[in-house]
Design a protein around this motif. Sequence first.
Motif, PDB file in Angstrom:
ATOM      1  N   UNK A  33       0.804  -1.219   0.000  1.00 29.56           N
ATOM      2  CA  UNK A  33       0.000   0.000   0.000  1.00 29.56           C
ATOM      3  C   UNK A  33       0.838   1.271   0.000  1.00 29.56           C
ATOM      4  N   UNK A  34       2.151   1.127   0.066  1.00 28.48           N
ATOM      5  CA  UNK A  34       3.009   2.305   0.092  1.00 28.48           C
ATOM      6  C   UNK A  34       2.978   3.046   1.407  1.00 28.48           C
ATOM      7  N   UNK A  35       2.606   2.358   2.498  1.00 22.20           N
ATOM      8  CA  UNK A  35       2.591   2.987   3.815  1.00 22.20           C
ATOM      9  C   UNK A  35       3.978   2.917   4.437  1.00 22.20           C
ATOM     10  N   UNK A  36       4.382   3.993   5.066  1.00 22.82           N
ATOM     11  CA  UNK A  36       5.655   4.032   5.774  1.00 22.82           C
ATOM     12  C   UNK A  36       5.422   3.656   7.234  1.00 22.82           C
ATOM     13  N   UNK A  37       6.166   2.700   7.724  1.00 18.77           N
ATOM     14  CA  UNK A  37       6.021   2.317   9.125  1.00 18.77           C
ATOM     15  C   UNK A  37       6.727   3.362   9.989  1.00 18.77           C
ATOM     16  N   UNK A  38       6.000   4.002  10.865  1.00 15.98           N
ATOM     17  CA  UNK A  38       6.515   5.065  11.739  1.00 15.98           C
ATOM     18  C   UNK A  38       6.181   4.711  13.183  1.00 15.98           C
ATOM     19  N   UNK A  39       6.558   3.521  13.576  1.00 12.96           N
ATOM     20  CA  UNK A  39       6.057   2.945  14.819  1.00 12.96           C
ATOM     21  C   UNK A  39       6.594   3.648  16.061  1.00 12.96           C
TER      22      UNK A  39
END
Length: 342
Positions: free
Chosen positions: A292-298
């Motif tokens: 989905x092109x989401x960046x993980x910014x946990x």
Amino acid sequence: MHRRRFFVLALGVMVAGGCGGAGGSRLPPAGRLTVVAPAERGQGWDRAARALASVLTGDRLARAAEVSNYPGGLGAAALGAFAAAREPFTREGRLLLTGMPMVAGAEIANAASVVESTTPLARMVGDWAALVVPAGSRLRAFEDFAAALRRDPAGLAVGGRMEGGSDHVLYGMIGKCLGVDTRLLDYAGYSSGAEAAQALHDGRVAALLGSARSFVPEIAEGRLRPLVVSSAERIDGIDAPTLMELDVRLEYTDWCGVLGPRGMSSEDRDVAVALCDRVDASSRWRAICAANGWNRVYLSGDDFRQWLATETRRTREVLNELGLLSTFATSCWGSCVQRPYM
């Protein structure tokens, strides 16, 4: 069409969320989990809510998981439906997806802040943004856009998704960092990215802010020209500089986080945070994020609570500068200064 709306300050404080296997064979922390999404099915972060539910069941972190949709009011409907905890989390857990529009909506409504009315659990993913114009636009580069905005802040109509949403957030921050009177900025919000794109092609707005990945096909076809991106580094498939490269000291992501009900016990909160940790570490979640092109910014637990409280205060400052919160005394608070990764 001139619309004066409000902006949300949302500096993207990026973290690299490591993703490994789900790990462990412990019993699931809940028999049934409900994920509350502040959007219509298929819109906004609803896809993230459904992805989260699929990982919860697919990795056997819950015996069952469902999504409940509460669209409208910048998340106010979802927040209103998300009452205090009624059952132990291990029996029937409830999670609420949130983002900056919900944080701003609570401030505008003069309601209890999101951080006060819920139990912050984790920040999960984000989405980079881009500023684009039609291929034939007189605005050849971001410097042209910035110069035009400084000459006449109301002279450029910029479009994006809903007023008070993530696109509106970024435009307000860009204007603030360029030193223009943000109260004069002309922003036109639309119900969807597709409607906003049509407004750009029809000439109703001069430029468009939105999800960078959503613009890639039209950029590749030569129909759109990207002027700048909000990421820390340049984005593959988009030949445009970052804001930081152009001395606009701002990084921004449309972030999505997870909240628990107000009044969770410390035991339930610990279980819920651990659940988010396992989702972020899941290979299934990693694959969904990549697709989905989401960046993980946990960011989770107390660190996320502190971050969210800071973002809420900064949001309140910007809303006041735009004339929407008349009683709040403002200061810069470093909103246009690069912040280190956590």
